[in-house]
Write an enzyme that holds these catalytic residues in place. Structure first.
Site, PDB file in Angstrom:
ATOM      1  N   CYS A   1      -2.050   8.447   4.441  1.00 42.27           N
ATOM      2  CA  CYS A   1      -2.138   8.259   3.047  1.00 42.27           C
ATOM      3  C   CYS A   1      -3.362   8.417   2.518  1.00 42.27           C
ATOM      4  O   CYS A   1      -3.242   8.586   1.319  1.00 42.27           O
ATOM      5  CB  CYS A   1      -1.586   6.843   2.649  1.00 42.27           C
ATOM      6  SG  CYS A   1      -1.880   5.712   4.094  1.00 42.27           S
TER       7      CYS A   1
ATOM      8  N   GLU B   1       1.010  -1.208   0.126  1.00 44.47           N
ATOM      9  CA  GLU B   1       0.106   0.058  -0.098  1.00 44.47           C
ATOM     10  C   GLU B   1       1.028   1.197   0.099  1.00 44.47           C
ATOM     11  O   GLU B   1       1.880   1.450   0.903  1.00 44.47           O
ATOM     12  CB  GLU B   1      -0.865  -0.004   1.332  1.00 44.47           C
ATOM     13  CG  GLU B   1      -2.011   0.944   1.286  1.00 44.47           C
ATOM     14  CD  GLU B   1      -1.725   2.320   1.894  1.00 44.47           C
ATOM     15  OE1 GLU B   1      -1.276   3.246   1.406  1.00 44.47           O
ATOM     16  OE2 GLU B   1      -1.600   2.210   3.143  1.00 44.47           O
TER      17      GLU B   1
END
Length: 543
Positions: free
Chosen positions: A327, A293
């Protein structure tokens, strides 16, 4: 020996403590913060269950109080990566053979230890080491990591139950084996829960792990490692080392027993690792699992039917909680012209009301960014915007690193929807908004979809249901986690499995069954009770 089929039902999410004035949890946490600051700790690596000190001591400082030393960690080198791999492989056979109920209960005990005895210490080390306020630490280093441990036990038990059908005279079964070799976990600074989940999700499946956290997360990582040991994790199952990335990659990606990498971090680093793994494919025992990720340039798309209060609140929280260092943080927003004035006014007022300072003062909504490198990068974007005619700073913009790495929450209005801060990942408390013609909603959806290479999170805010449906369809591939009338942050384990695609990663959804499949290798076993004794089939007979 398996003496029964044991049940691990779907757990409830860990309740979030609020730390209200006069609450017991607030008093305990403040006391713990004071305790942690009084003692400079000496943090070893943990290899094969042993504390390893190299003498190469690196200081740890709170990002909001750089004059204070939390302690030191011992940085490793190539030989320590090799020692960690050897320790993992030595532990592999006995760990994979351990009955599932015993493996599971180690992680369930760790979750209970965090929920009770160690909650203020997990939160305290996160607050001081990563400059998170009490609430941001609570939802991360307490609740989310507890949820990861408990939900993953449940999900894995459900995977183990998945078995093929059998036919008369035959019994079929499926084994869910760990991977052949070791798994490398590389974890970021911004979420203590990610630091805990990436190594433990693989270990739970019977794998052995080499874990390298970001240097700026070591203060909380070592606390989690000590909790795992107290919970009964056998020596060598997870090995915690502090080395530079290139040193790690050189050894791990060329090792015959490298079985996979579980990564959260930058897209550039992930791309480099993928390339290195590809170049070494001939060396490996099996095809490695590559799970990552990575970055995001997360959007909030606002329709002309939206409530300006809802929009301003979603932007204030989504962009500036934990200084925008998520994020998933809202980084670009598209505001329709009909409500732009009201949204900007309310957003500026909200930002102006935010207090900034140390984590020990619980009235501070904003704390420091993680380190000087990050500070300098974020400040450069802000300073360039101040000089650019294509941009206008609506609020914030001050940067000061004299006592800590403090950057005011900053809102930039970009006249050009492709302005640099609308396109590039900044990873800090900077939100860029672009005002569009309220009657050009569908055209703007196309702009949202094409502006960034990332596809992690995004949201649509609208009262008009047709607008919601249209945005959901047009932005189907623009975000792996999509929010309707909410900020694009705050995914909860079991509720919103997390991950994105495009340049944001492999979308293997942490906090779900999907992620655990990646750390398992299935073996089908067929047993025939009455095997044939002649090769001839009936069709061969003509009469």
């Amino acid at each position: 020996m398996n003496l029964g089929y044991f049940s691990y039902p779907l757990p409830a999410n860990e309740p979030v403590l609020q730390y209200a004035p006069g609450s017991a949890e607030k008093a305990t946490l403040k006391k713990t913060l004071s305790e942690l600051k009084k003692k400079a700790i000496d943090v070893p690596m943990y290899i094969g269950g042993k504390a390893v000190r190299t003498g190469n001591k690196m200081p740890m400082h709170p990002p909001h109080e750089i004059s204070h030393k939390l302690g030191y960690f011992h940085e490793g080198e190539e030989k320590h990566v090799k020692l960690a791999i050897d320790a993992a492989l030595k532990a592999k056979e006995s760990w994979a053979a351990m009955p599932w109920e015993d493996r599971a209960n180690i992680f369930l005990k760790a979750a209970d230890l965090i929920a009770t005895k160690y909650r203020p210490y997990m939160n305290g080390t996160t607050m001081l080491g990563q400059s998170k306020n009490a609430y941001q630490a609570e939802i991360d280093s307490a609740c989310e990591i507890i949820d990861f441990l408990r939900f993953n036990v449940h999900y894995l038990s459900e995977i183990y139950k998945q078995q093929p059908i059998s036919s008369p005279g035959v019994h079929n079964r499926m084994e869910w084996r760990p991977l052949e070799g070791f798994v490398l976990a590389i974890t970021p600074f911004n979420f203590t829960a990610i630091g805990g989940n990436l190594p433990t999700s693989a270990a739970m499946c019977g794998n052995v792990v080499v874990w390298k956290p970001a240097h700026t997360q070591i203060y909380s990582a070592q606390m989690f490692m000590r909790i795992l040991q107290e919970a009964g994790l056998p020596d060598g199952v997870i090995n915690l080392i502090y080395v530079d990335g290139p040193v790690l990659g050189k050894i791990c990606f060329s090792h015959r027993d490298f079985a996979g990498v579980h990564f959260t971090g930058s897209t550039g680093v992930f791309n480099y690792m993928w390339k290195a793994i590809g170049e070494n494919m001939g060396n490996y025992r099996s095809y490695p699992r590559i799970v990552g990720e990575t970055g995001g340039k997360d959007f909030v798309m606002v329709h002309k039917s939206a409530d300006s209060d809802v929009v301003a609140t979603a932007l204030a929280r989504g962009a500036f909680e934990f200084q925008g260092q998520k994020c998933s943080a809202a980084s670009r927003a598209y505001i329709p012209s009909n409500i732009a004035g009201a949204v900007k006014e309310k957003l500026v007022a909200a930002v102006n009301s935010m207090k900034m300072g140390t984590v020990e003062d619980f009235s501070n909504f904003i704390n420091a960014v993680i380190d000087e490198k990050s500070f300098d990068k974020i400040a450069s974007y802000i300073n360039n915007a101040k000089k650019d005619r294509k941009a206008n700073i609506l609020v914030g913009g001050k940067c000061d690193k004299s006592e800590g790495y403090f950057i005011e929450p900053t809102v930039i209005e970009a006249k050009d929807p492709k302005y640099v801060t609308m396109c590039e990942e900044i990873f800090g408390p900077v939100l860029t908004i672009h005002v569009y013609d309220a009657e050009k909603f569908e055209e703007t959806l196309a702009l949202v979809d094409s502006t960034s290479p990332y596809a992690l999170t995004g949201s649509i805010i609208a009262s008009d249901r047709d607008a919601v449906v249209l945005a959901t369809n047009k932005l189907r591939n623009a975000a792996g986690n999509f929010y309707i009338n909410d900020k694009p942050t705050g995914a909860v384990v079991g509720q919103q499995p997390f991950g994105g695609a495009r340049a944001s990663g492999t979308n293997d959804k942490a906090g779900s069954m999907l992620n655990l499949y990646r750390w398992l290798s299935a073996r089908t076993i067929k047993e025939t009770f009455n095997p044939p004794t002649d090769y001839k089939y009936p069709f061969l007979q003509e009469s």
